[in-house]
Design an enzyme around this catalytic site. Structure first.
Site: not given
Ligand code: DNO
Ligand code: MN
Length: 348
Positions: A197, A235, A264, A309-310, A323
């Site tokens: 990531h 991501c 992501h 993702d978020h 989340y």
């Molecule tokens: C941010 C999220 C992060 C991710 C970790 C992976 O974009 O996706 O919290 O989960 O960094 O290790």
């Molecule tokens: Mn991410």
């Protein structure tokens, strides 16, 4: 593209039974949260998690994340034993049919924001990063910013930051290379694809080195061990916080080479100063053209895993910032909708 959803285990306010009701949901992305960083994840704990997820009609094929111990990032003498443990964790995961392991190599802090509940005009709240607010912080007085790993006591955090004072980017690269040369062959041998990531945000904070920020960093990372077992979590929101990163181009380049294993997908509104806030997934709401990003995945015939993702907090939901259920569910359905549109248009 297999749509998945991150779930934080039994403490997650979002139940698996609800995630299952999101149309088009393939699986769960999760982790073992009660094993100290650096220890081996026991087989029985992984198996129990898998059974729980599968009892809800979902798969557990992606782990996010197996955290990398700070001693490995710092290149300390203890790293060999920690790397051996990491390898054993991968073997245990593979024995439970896990296919992809997401991880990151950010010193001390994972994703960093200056606000977890910035209010948007529609009344929803979201995660935001203000570059000036970060720079203005005096780390020596201890830090309390939202979104950080609270497992460090202030004195521990201070000591850890002190250890990084003498570590520059080239040394962090060397330590990452050492880690990858040891871990990727094990991953390959047991059928796991590692998926780095990128740094979030893609910039140095508090003078800590950060090395996975842009296209050239990704290229360098992949070349350390040139094998599909050494791959990426691309991501969009992390890399996309820097307007110089062209996400569709990254998808096309690294995706076509079979090196993206996990997508992501989220949108951010950015500016030239490096500030950003997270928006709904819809292209029109943020700075990233999500339709174009999904199109890039479609064109490279992406068969890997994706997750919204978020998300923002909407409809009065409270809980773990970024989340919640509602906005991520909207994101998943929107992204699957873009995909279906592309499939139909290309069949005609
Ligand atoms: C941010 C999220 C992060 C991710 C970790 C992976 O974009 O996706 O919290 O989960 O960094 O290790
Ligand atoms: Mn991410």
């Amino acid at each position: 593209m297999k749509m998945t959803f991150r779930w934080y285990g039994d403490n997650d306010p979002v139940p698996l039974a609800y995630i299952r009701q999101i149309p088009g949901m393939y699986g769960i992305v999760s982790a073992i949260y009660d094993v100290p960083v650096g220890d081996v994840w026991p087989l029985d704990k992984i198996r129990a998690l898998k059974e729980k997820v599968e009892a809800h009609g979902l798969k557990l094929e992606v782990i996010e994340s197996v955290p990398v111990h700070e001693d490995i990032k710092l290149g300390k003498a203890t790293r060999d034993a920690l790397i051996a443990n990491y390898g054993q964790t991968l073997r245990n995961l593979a024995a439970c049919e896990v296919k992809v392991v997401c991880y990151n190599f950010m010193p001390v802090f994972d994703w960093t924001r200056t606000s977890l509940e910035m209010r948007l005009p529609d009344g929803s709240t979201t995660l935001a990063f203000d570059a000036d607010a970060i720079e203005a912080l005096d780390v020596s007085k201890g830090i309390a910013l939202p979104g950080w790993d609270t497992s460090y006591r202030p004195d521990e955090l201070k000591a850890l930051l002190h250890e990084y004072e003498t570590l520059d980017e080239s040394e962090l690269w060397a330590n990452l290379e050492y880690f990858l040369r040891a871990i990727v062959p094990i991953a390959k041998d047991c059928g796991i694809r590692m998926a780095m990531h990128p740094d979030d945000p893609p910039r140095s904070i508090f003078g800590l080195p950060r090395i996975v920020k842009n296209r050239d960093d990704l290229e360098r990372l992949l070349s350390v061990v040139d094998d599909p077992a050494n791959g990426l979590t691309l991501c969009s929101g992390s890399l996309g916080a820097d307007p110089r990163n062209d996400i569709p181009a990254l998808v096309r380049e690294f995706g076509a080479r079979g090196r993206i294993h996990f997508a992501h997908l989220r949108n951010v509104r950015t500016n030239a100063e490096g500030d950003f806030y997270e928006t709904s997934h819809r292209s029109a709401d943020g700075s990233l053209d999500m339709a174009e990003i999904v199109k890039a995945y479609f064109e490279i015939r992406f068969e890997g895993y994706a997750r919204p993702d978020h998300g923002r907090m909407i409809w009065g939901e409270t809980g773990r910032a970024g989340y919640g259920l509602f906005d991520r569910a909207l994101g998943a359905v929107y992204l699957n909708g873009l995909w279906e549109g592309l499939e139909k248009a290309n069949r005609a």
